[in-house]
Design a protein around this motif. Structure first.
Motif, short mmCIF file in Angstrom:
data_model
loop_
_atom_site.label_atom_id
_atom_site.label_comp_id
_atom_site.label_asym_id
_atom_site.label_seq_id
_atom_site.Cartn_x
_atom_site.Cartn_y
_atom_site.Cartn_z
N HIS A 178 -34.34 -0.24 -19.14
CA HIS A 178 -33.76 0.73 -19.98
C HIS A 178 -32.47 0.31 -20.31
CE1 HIS A 178 -37.35 3.05 -18.95
NE2 HIS A 178 -37.05 2.96 -17.75
N SER A 179 -32.05 0.85 -21.45
CA SER A 179 -30.54 0.91 -21.96
C SER A 179 -29.65 1.35 -20.84
CB SER A 179 -30.25 1.61 -23.36
OG SER A 179 -28.90 1.44 -23.65
N MET A 180 -28.46 0.53 -20.53
CA MET A 180 -27.38 0.84 -19.62
C MET A 180 -26.11 0.99 -20.25
SD MET A 180 -26.59 -1.95 -16.63
CE MET A 180 -25.22 -2.92 -17.47
N PRO A 181 -25.52 2.21 -20.05
CA PRO A 181 -24.07 2.43 -20.34
C PRO A 181 -23.11 1.91 -19.28
CG PRO A 181 -24.92 4.22 -19.36
CD PRO A 181 -26.06 3.23 -19.16
N PHE A 182 -22.08 1.45 -19.83
CA PHE A 182 -20.98 0.68 -18.85
C PHE A 182 -19.59 0.70 -19.63
CE2 PHE A 182 -22.02 -2.96 -20.98
CZ PHE A 182 -21.18 -3.88 -21.19
N ALA A 183 -18.73 0.93 -18.80
CA ALA A 183 -17.55 0.22 -19.33
C ALA A 183 -16.78 -0.97 -18.64
CB ALA A 183 -16.33 1.26 -19.44
N ILE A 184 -15.90 -1.66 -18.86
CA ILE A 184 -15.24 -2.67 -18.15
C ILE A 184 -13.77 -3.01 -18.62
CG2 ILE A 184 -16.08 -4.56 -19.55
CD1 ILE A 184 -16.54 -6.17 -16.64
N GLY A 185 -13.09 -3.07 -17.46
CA GLY A 185 -11.63 -3.30 -17.91
C GLY A 185 -10.71 -4.23 -16.75
N ALA A 186 -9.73 -4.52 -17.16
CA ALA A 186 -8.76 -5.33 -16.22
C ALA A 186 -7.82 -4.57 -15.90
CB ALA A 186 -8.31 -6.91 -17.08
N HIS A 187 -6.96 -4.92 -14.88
CA HIS A 187 -5.92 -4.03 -14.47
C HIS A 187 -4.76 -4.96 -13.71
CE1 HIS A 187 -3.76 -0.56 -13.01
NE2 HIS A 187 -4.78 0.33 -12.95
N PRO A 188 -4.46 -6.00 -14.23
CA PRO A 188 -3.36 -7.01 -13.37
C PRO A 188 -2.08 -6.44 -13.58
CG PRO A 188 -4.11 -7.67 -15.70
CD PRO A 188 -4.84 -6.67 -15.67
N ALA A 189 -1.57 -6.36 -12.33
CA ALA A 189 -0.09 -6.00 -12.03
C ALA A 189 0.92 -6.90 -11.89
CB ALA A 189 0.06 -5.02 -10.87
N PHE A 190 1.72 -7.19 -12.74
CA PHE A 190 2.78 -8.40 -12.82
C PHE A 190 4.09 -7.74 -12.20
CE2 PHE A 190 -0.22 -8.95 -16.37
CZ PHE A 190 -1.01 -10.05 -15.88
N PRO A 241 0.77 -1.39 -0.02
CA PRO A 241 -0.20 0.01 -0.11
C PRO A 241 0.69 1.39 0.07
CG PRO A 241 -0.05 -1.13 2.36
CD PRO A 241 0.52 -2.23 1.26
N ALA A 242 2.23 1.30 0.46
CA ALA A 242 2.97 2.27 0.46
C ALA A 242 3.24 2.81 -1.07
CB ALA A 242 4.40 2.14 1.01
N ILE A 243 3.09 1.83 -2.11
CA ILE A 243 3.40 2.08 -3.35
C ILE A 243 2.20 2.24 -4.11
CG2 ILE A 243 4.47 1.27 -5.44
CD1 ILE A 243 6.63 -0.02 -3.67
N TRP A 244 1.29 0.95 -4.23
CA TRP A 244 -0.06 0.78 -4.80
C TRP A 244 -0.69 -0.31 -4.22
CZ3 TRP A 244 -2.20 -2.29 -9.10
CH2 TRP A 244 -3.22 -1.89 -9.56
N GLY A 245 -1.72 -0.07 -3.69
CA GLY A 245 -2.29 -1.15 -2.87
C GLY A 245 -3.26 -2.00 -3.27
N LYS A 246 -3.29 -2.20 -4.82
CA LYS A 246 -3.92 -3.25 -5.43
C LYS A 246 -3.09 -4.19 -6.28
CE LYS A 246 -8.06 -1.30 -4.96
NZ LYS A 246 -9.41 -1.66 -4.21
N HIS A 247 -3.88 -5.16 -6.70
CA HIS A 247 -3.21 -6.27 -7.52
C HIS A 247 -3.53 -6.29 -8.80
CE1 HIS A 247 -2.13 -8.02 -3.39
NE2 HIS A 247 -3.06 -7.53 -3.14
N ALA A 248 -4.93 -6.42 -8.97
CA ALA A 248 -5.56 -6.72 -10.36
C ALA A 248 -6.99 -6.25 -10.21
CB ALA A 248 -5.53 -8.16 -10.94
#
Length: 283
Positions: A133-145, A38-45
């Motif tokens: 009703h119609s639904m707008p969305f985006a989706i994406g991946a963010h894996p950190a290797f 978490p001191a750098i970036w606290g997520k993984h993917a």
């Protein structure tokens, strides 16, 4: 709560919070995922939904009402339910609730599945519009290797020889400024200077596979057939690189706040579903 998948090649661990993949180890216990300091970036993917990137002023308008959505949306910070699991596969589900409806007034279900096939992890997304009703969305991946040694000892090899034009972020928004990523025989040498303006945003690539190479030795390959957009990111001096297949990206500087008119946004009709898959192959 942690879910573990295992076969003779790989052991994979996923958190129920955010349905987030956080560990991939081979039979020799080599770790391929960033540890999430978490001191750098606290997520993984993290899973990016219902937006990818940043909205202008973190706001949008719908039905004459203004809403706020923070960077990359809320799915990454919410607990998912497990709806199906085995030794080598698991499916998570997130459904609209009063908390999500307050910031995103659409009735949805997001399913995320992980499946082991030999030395490959299949990651499947399914978005279901449960509203009228119609639904707008985006989706994406963010894996950190994880990159264990000197960052400059690594390179990225694209599937095809192509002009790698990317768009520059200005104040977290996609500008109309572009650069071309220098490559040599499909290979891009990694250097922190590439990320001085944050992520590299590709609105399109001919390549649908990207391989991380360490001193000429291929480590892993991300396959993202069907995904129209791609992000590549790291933090300066951080020992990881993110390869991010996306449907959608940050607002442009000229965005008008209407999600239905936002560049890269998907639209899903009532009672319809959307599916996408990317793969991580350990080499």
């Amino acid at each position: 709560m942690i879910t573990t998948l295992q076969n003779s090649k790989l052991t994979v661990q996923i958190k129920q919070l955010g349905a987030e993949l956080f560990s991939i180890t081979n039979s020799e216990e080599k770790e391929y995922m960033w540890g999430g300091d978490p001191a750098i970036w606290g997520k993984h993917a993290p899973i990016l939904f219902p937006i990818v990137g940043t909205l202008k002023n973190n706001t949008y308008n719908f039905n004459e009402q203004q809403y706020q959505l923070t960077r990359h949306g809320f799915a990454r910070d919410m607990p998912f339910d497990i709806v199906q699991s085995s030794k080598t596969a698991v499916t998570f589900s997130l459904q609209a609730d009063p908390k999500t409806l307050a910031v995103y007034p659409f009735h949805f279900e997001l399913q995320v599945s992980y499946t082991l096939q030999n030395a490959t992890i299949l990651v499947d997304y399914k978005v279901i519009n449960k509203g009228e009703h119609s639904m707008p969305f985006a989706i994406g991946a963010h894996p950190a290797f994880a990159l264990e040694d000197n960052f400059n000892d690594y390179s990225l090899v694209f599937e095809k020889e192509e002009t790698l034009k990317y768009f520059i972020l200005v104040n977290d928004l996609v500008s109309d400024q572009t650069k071309v990523l220098a490559s040599n025989n499909k290979k891009v040498a990694l250097d922190y200077d590439l990320f001085a303006n944050d992520a590299l945003i590709f609105k399109t690539t001919e390549s649908k596979e990207l391989t991380i190479v360490h001193q000429e030795k291929p480590l892993l390959k991300v396959k993202y057939a069907g995904f129209p957009n791609l992000g590549i990111w790291t933090k300066i001096n951080a020992p990881f690189v993110c390869i991010e297949p996306w449907y959608g990206y940050s607002d442009t500087q000229t965005a008008n706040g209407n999600l239905f008119e936002k560049e890269g946004m998907q639209k899903l009709n009532a009672n319809q579903s959307f599916t996408a898959q990317y793969q991580i192959e350990i080499l």
